[in-house]
Design an enzyme around this catalytic site. Structure first.
Site, PDB file in Angstrom:
ATOM      1  N   GLY A  30      12.360   0.737   2.996  1.00  0.00           N
ATOM      2  CA  GLY A  30      13.446   0.446   2.061  1.00  0.00           C
ATOM      3  C   GLY A  30      14.452  -0.564   2.605  1.00  0.00           C
ATOM      4  O   GLY A  30      14.314  -1.041   3.741  1.00  0.00           O
ATOM      5  N   GLY A  74       1.375  11.590   4.656  1.00  0.00           N
ATOM      6  CA  GLY A  74       0.119  11.957   5.313  1.00  0.00           C
ATOM      7  C   GLY A  74      -1.102  11.507   4.534  1.00  0.00           C
ATOM      8  O   GLY A  74      -2.170  12.111   4.614  1.00  0.00           O
ATOM      9  N   LEU A  75      -0.940  10.422   3.763  1.00  0.00           N
ATOM     10  CA  LEU A  75      -2.070   9.813   3.064  1.00  0.00           C
ATOM     11  C   LEU A  75      -2.872  10.791   2.233  1.00  0.00           C
ATOM     12  O   LEU A  75      -4.103  10.883   2.336  1.00  0.00           O
ATOM     13  CB  LEU A  75      -2.950   9.054   4.065  1.00  0.00           C
ATOM     14  CG  LEU A  75      -2.294   7.723   4.459  1.00  0.00           C
ATOM     15  CD1 LEU A  75      -2.644   7.318   5.865  1.00  0.00           C
ATOM     16  CD2 LEU A  75      -2.670   6.622   3.485  1.00  0.00           C
ATOM     17  N   ASN A  98      -6.652  -0.902   1.332  1.00  0.00           N
ATOM     18  CA  ASN A  98      -5.977  -0.524   2.570  1.00  0.00           C
ATOM     19  C   ASN A  98      -6.840   0.513   3.289  1.00  0.00           C
ATOM     20  O   ASN A  98      -6.932   1.661   2.878  1.00  0.00           O
ATOM     21  CB  ASN A  98      -4.584   0.029   2.215  1.00  0.00           C
ATOM     22  CG  ASN A  98      -3.737   0.388   3.413  1.00  0.00           C
ATOM     23  OD1 ASN A  98      -3.643   1.547   3.794  1.00  0.00           O
ATOM     24  ND2 ASN A  98      -3.095  -0.594   4.011  1.00  0.00           N
ATOM     25  N   SER A 132       0.816  -1.207   0.000  1.00  0.00           N
ATOM     26  CA  SER A 132       0.000   0.000   0.000  1.00  0.00           C
ATOM     27  C   SER A 132       0.858   1.269   0.000  1.00  0.00           C
ATOM     28  O   SER A 132       1.861   1.355   0.700  1.00  0.00           O
ATOM     29  CB  SER A 132      -0.900   0.002   1.224  1.00  0.00           C
ATOM     30  OG  SER A 132      -1.727   1.133   1.207  1.00  0.00           O
ATOM     31  N   CYS A 184      -0.327   3.520  10.491  1.00  0.00           N
ATOM     32  CA  CYS A 184       0.310   4.635   9.780  1.00  0.00           C
ATOM     33  C   CYS A 184       0.886   5.627  10.781  1.00  0.00           C
ATOM     34  O   CYS A 184       0.169   6.134  11.636  1.00  0.00           O
ATOM     35  CB  CYS A 184      -0.662   5.361   8.859  1.00  0.00           C
ATOM     36  SG  CYS A 184       0.176   6.709   7.992  1.00  0.00           S
TER      37      CYS A 184
HETATM   38  C1  LIG Z   1       5.551   6.795   0.371  1.00  0.00           C
HETATM   39  C2  LIG Z   1       4.950   5.673   1.153  1.00  0.00           C
HETATM   40  C3  LIG Z   1       3.570   5.625   1.353  1.00  0.00           C
HETATM   41  C4  LIG Z   1       2.986   4.599   2.088  1.00  0.00           C
HETATM   42  N1  LIG Z   1       1.623   4.573   2.252  1.00  0.00           N
HETATM   43  C5  LIG Z   1       1.046   3.560   2.944  1.00  0.00           C
HETATM   44  C6  LIG Z   1      -0.375   3.464   3.053  1.00  0.00           C
HETATM   45  O1  LIG Z   1      -1.133   4.262   2.493  1.00  0.00           O
HETATM   46  N2  LIG Z   1      -0.895   2.439   3.800  1.00  0.00           N
HETATM   47  C7  LIG Z   1      -0.093   1.495   4.405  1.00  0.00           C
HETATM   48  O2  LIG Z   1      -0.607   0.590   5.054  1.00  0.00           O
HETATM   49  N3  LIG Z   1       1.249   1.546   4.283  1.00  0.00           N
HETATM   50  C8  LIG Z   1       1.836   2.547   3.572  1.00  0.00           C
HETATM   51  N4  LIG Z   1       3.217   2.571   3.427  1.00  0.00           N
HETATM   52  C9  LIG Z   1       4.038   1.504   4.037  1.00  0.00           C
HETATM   53  C10 LIG Z   1       4.361   0.391   3.036  1.00  0.00           C
HETATM   54  O3  LIG Z   1       3.182  -0.222   2.574  1.00  0.00           O
HETATM   55  C11 LIG Z   1       5.286  -0.669   3.656  1.00  0.00           C
HETATM   56  O4  LIG Z   1       4.653  -1.184   4.804  1.00  0.00           O
HETATM   57  C12 LIG Z   1       6.638  -0.097   4.073  1.00  0.00           C
HETATM   58  O5  LIG Z   1       7.081   0.853   3.142  1.00  0.00           O
HETATM   59  C13 LIG Z   1       7.714  -1.177   4.265  1.00  0.00           C
HETATM   60  O6  LIG Z   1       7.993  -1.869   3.073  1.00  0.00           O
HETATM   61  P1  LIG Z   1       9.223  -1.482   2.067  1.00  0.00           P
HETATM   62  O7  LIG Z   1      10.453  -1.397   2.909  1.00  0.00           O
HETATM   63  O8  LIG Z   1       9.245  -2.563   1.044  1.00  0.00           O
HETATM   64  O9  LIG Z   1       8.862  -0.159   1.502  1.00  0.00           O
HETATM   65  C14 LIG Z   1       3.807   3.594   2.674  1.00  0.00           C
HETATM   66  C15 LIG Z   1       5.194   3.630   2.458  1.00  0.00           C
HETATM   67  C16 LIG Z   1       5.781   4.637   1.705  1.00  0.00           C
HETATM   68  C17 LIG Z   1       7.270   4.646   1.485  1.00  0.00           C
END
Ligand SMILES: Cc1cc2nc3c(=O)[nH]c(=O)nc-3n(C[C@H](O)[C@H](O)[C@H](O)COP(=O)(O)O)c2cc1C
Ligand SMILES: Cc1cc2nc3c(=O)[nH]c(=O)nc-3n(C[C@H](O)[C@H](O)[C@H](O)COP(=O)(O)OP(=O)(O)OC[C@H]3O[C@@H](n4cnc5c(N)ncnc54)[C@H](O)[C@@H]3O)c2cc1C
Ligand code: FES
Lengths: 303, 256
Positions: free
Chosen positions: A217, A72-73, A99, A21, A130
């Site tokens: 990341g 901030g969604l 989500n 998400s 979040c």
């Molecule tokens: C820019 C950005 C926006 C995100 N928006 C959401 C979101 O709307 N809802 C959610 O559950 N997680 C959100 N996440 C979290 C990711 O879904 C994920 O849990 C997190 O980035 C860890 O995975 P990664 O290391 O592969 O990025 C967001 C992450 C990033 C970087």
């Protein structure tokens, strides 16, 4: 060829790869880069009842092999998203996961109800983790009692499978995971981003208006892998692991510690066709390890 | 939009931290319009993690040219890449400066802001009257003058803050006079935020079509991360990568 399919109990996915998400838009943005039918499922960007402007810029800050975000969604509200989902489901057969977000328990329940009623939606992911909404990064997933109350309320209201997304910032993530399970969660996903701080030395101020931000990341992978491992040992329901995945090997590592499937997040920004590459690597890696299916390795970490 | 595996064909240092890159990227080159940009993966590792946005200086399929200033980690790695190196390049991204055939247009470039306007001049100078107002801190920021001389521009006005090239002073000092004497119908600008904010103030009362290309921190470049928000005059946010990078000057809330 190895069998890549995975079982979430309430449904089977053709492979364990799910874009996370907030990092995959509403799916359609990735059509130029891949056939959406190849991925196991996809999670849409988090949604509230009403449209949100998002936080004031700056919203991103790069760290070594990582990313702090305070988005901030930002995005449309639930009414508009329903149209987007109908369009998307006409272009792909891949299961769509919504989500679900909320400012309070009532909003979580209302938004969940709206999307649970849509036949185009396969399941919901409850984003109780979040860190970018309230000052200080507070969220329901930091507290097992709140998590139990909220998940129970949402689950009573809907017939769709419910994944509960956990926060790595909880003092005791296993307790929160258990609370979600007892309240009726069908699966868990973890982790959301780690709370972090970036400062501007010259201005002597935080970089972000909201002070704290969420780290994602490759930088978080070992931290996230540990939490997924701990939770998998303590719950019965399927766990979807994530945090820093960038390769087929990373996917197998999460499955080895007990995850049933994985989500890929930040890597989608750096490489829009990442899912295609990671899927190909996963097949090759399984061949190398002589795996016929993922169950042969799932949860088999010897300690 | 293509996620292309390009190849660096030539890299040239233009003194004091400015570099010119010629990149083989046939799909992007074919579609690139003045104002579009690309996202480059400067390193094949995950460090730095994010791609970096760059404008397109010119496009002659199968090649595009980039012109960049060394700022930090990413651009330092980029300047050291060699001819023959593979370069992951995503583009063309964003919108373009509008084509306004027949109109007399004033292009206003501050420093490396010359990039999309160079492209505009290259494509359209032969068919319509284009004026260029180009400024920087010093001669080092104005490296593309020889190439610009070769274009059939109606007029060029050069300013440098230290007086080392053209007239001494910020380019905004030349604006009033040029607009009064040349009576352009539109302006297109790219440069530092302070310059664009000053232009917005000066051009507000004039009945011209004004456009500006903006920069922002970009996580993805194709509309999914919401990192590139800029506040618009209507109080809402726009995405620089997907709604822009070119905006009507009046649409933005200045100063950013
Ligand atoms: C820019 C950005 C926006 C995100 N928006 C959401 C979101 O709307 N809802 C959610 O559950 N997680 C959100 N996440 C979290 C990711 O879904 C994920 O849990 C997190 O980035 C860890 O995975 P990664 O290391 O592969 O990025 C967001 C992450 C990033 C970087
Ligand atoms: C649409 C667009 C077109 C651009 N075109 C050009 C061009 O043609 N030539 C050129 O020299 N530069 C251009 N830039 C600016 C260029 O992207 C930055 O100078 C570069 O990203 C700096 O990276 P770095 O790693 O060297 O610096 P660092 O300071 O190490 O970067 C750290 C982070 O800040 C971001 N960042 C830093 N400065 C800027 C900036 N001014 N704008 C946006 N993000 C920034 C980086 O992307 C990175 O995420 C453009 C920017 C945008 C948004
Ligand atoms: S850079 Fe990601 S939305 Fe604009």
């Amino acid at each position: 060829m190895a069998d890549l399919s995975v079982d979430l109990g309430f449904c089977r996915l053709k492979n364990p790869l799910i874009p996370a998400s907030g990092t995959f838009g509403y799916g359609e943005e990735f059509v130029p880069f891949m056939d959406l039918d190849i991925i196991g499922a996809l999670v849409l960007k988090g949604i509230y009842r009403n449209a949100r402007p998002g936080n004031p810029p700056p919203r991103l800050f790069e760290t070594p092999a990582g990313l702090l975000n305070s988005i901030g969604l930002a995005g449309p509200g639930a009414d508009e998203l329903q149209g987007v989902i109908r369009r998307l489901s006409a272009t792909t057969r891949t299961p769509i996961i919504v989500n679900v977000c909320g400012q309070d328990d009532a909003e979580f329940a209302e938004v969940a109800g709206i999307f649970a009623a849509m036949p185009e939606v396969a399941m919901l992911e409850l984003n109780i983790s979040c860190p970018n909404i309230k000052r200080g990064g507070a969220c329901p997933a930091q507290d097992e009692k709140h998590t139990y109350r909220l998940v129970k309320r949402v689950k009573e209201n809907i017939a769709k499978p419910l994944i509960v997304k956990l926060s790595p910032n909880a003092a005791d993530i296993v307790a929160v995971a258990r609370a979600a399970q007892e309240a009726g969660a069908d699966a868990l996903s973890l982790v959301n981003t780690f709370l972090g701080l970036a400062v501007d030395l010259e201005k002597r101020r935080p970089v972000f208006a909201n002070t704290l931000a969420g780290l994602s990341g490759p930088a978080i992978k070992p931290l996230a892998l540990r939490l997924v491992w701990e939770v998998c040992r303590q719950v019965r329901i399927p766990v979807i692991g994530m945090g820093g995945i960038t390769s087929g090997k990373d996917v197998l590592e999460y499955i080895l510690v007990g995850a049933s499937a994985v989500q890929i997040g930040t890597v989608n920004f750096c490489e829009p066709a990442a899912a295609v590459r990671i899927l190909a690597e996963l097949e090759k890696e399984m061949e190398k390890l002589r795996l016929n299916n993922l169950n042969e390795i799932k949860g088999k970490l010897a300690v | 939009m293509h996620d292309e595996s390009g190849r660096i064909e030539e890299t040239r240092c233009l003194g004091e931290n400015y570099y010119l890159l010629k990149v083989f990227a046939p799909q992007i080159a074919r579609e690139a319009k003045p104002g579009n940009f690309v996202m480059l993966r400067v390193s094949p590792t995950w460090e730095p993690l994010l791609r970096r946005p760059f404008g397109i200086l010119q496009s002659q399929p199968p090649h595009i040219w980039l012109y960049f200033q060394v700022k930090g980690r990413g651009t330092t790695l980029l300047k050291d890449r060699q001819a023959g190196d593979r370069l992951d390049i995503l583009g063309p991204l964003g919108n373009a400066f509008p084509e306004l055939p027949d109109q007399k247009i004033l292009l206003i470039a501050g420093g490396r802001g010359i990039v999309p306007l160079f492209h505009y001049a290259k494509n359209y100078a032969a068919r319509q009257p284009l004026l260029l107002l180009y400024g920087g801190r010093g001669a080092a920021d104005l490296k593309l003058l020889a190439e610009l001389d070769a274009m059939p521009l109606l007029e060029k006005y050069i300013f440098s803050e230290d007086g080392s090239c053209g007239e001494k002073g910020p380019l905004t000092e030349g604006l009033e006079k040029i607009v009064r004497e040349q009576r352009p119908q539109a302006t297109m600008a790219c440069g530092p935020e302070a310059m664009l904010a000053a232009l917005a103030g000066m051009l507000r009362a004039k009945k011209l079509d004004n456009y500006a290309s903006l920069e922002a921190v970009m996580g993805c470049g194709f509309g999914v991360c919401h990192s590139c928000a800029v506040a618009a005059a209507d109080g809402r946010y726009r995405k620089v990568c997907a709604d822009g990078p070119v905006f009507p000057l009046e649409e933005i809330q200045w100063p950013i």
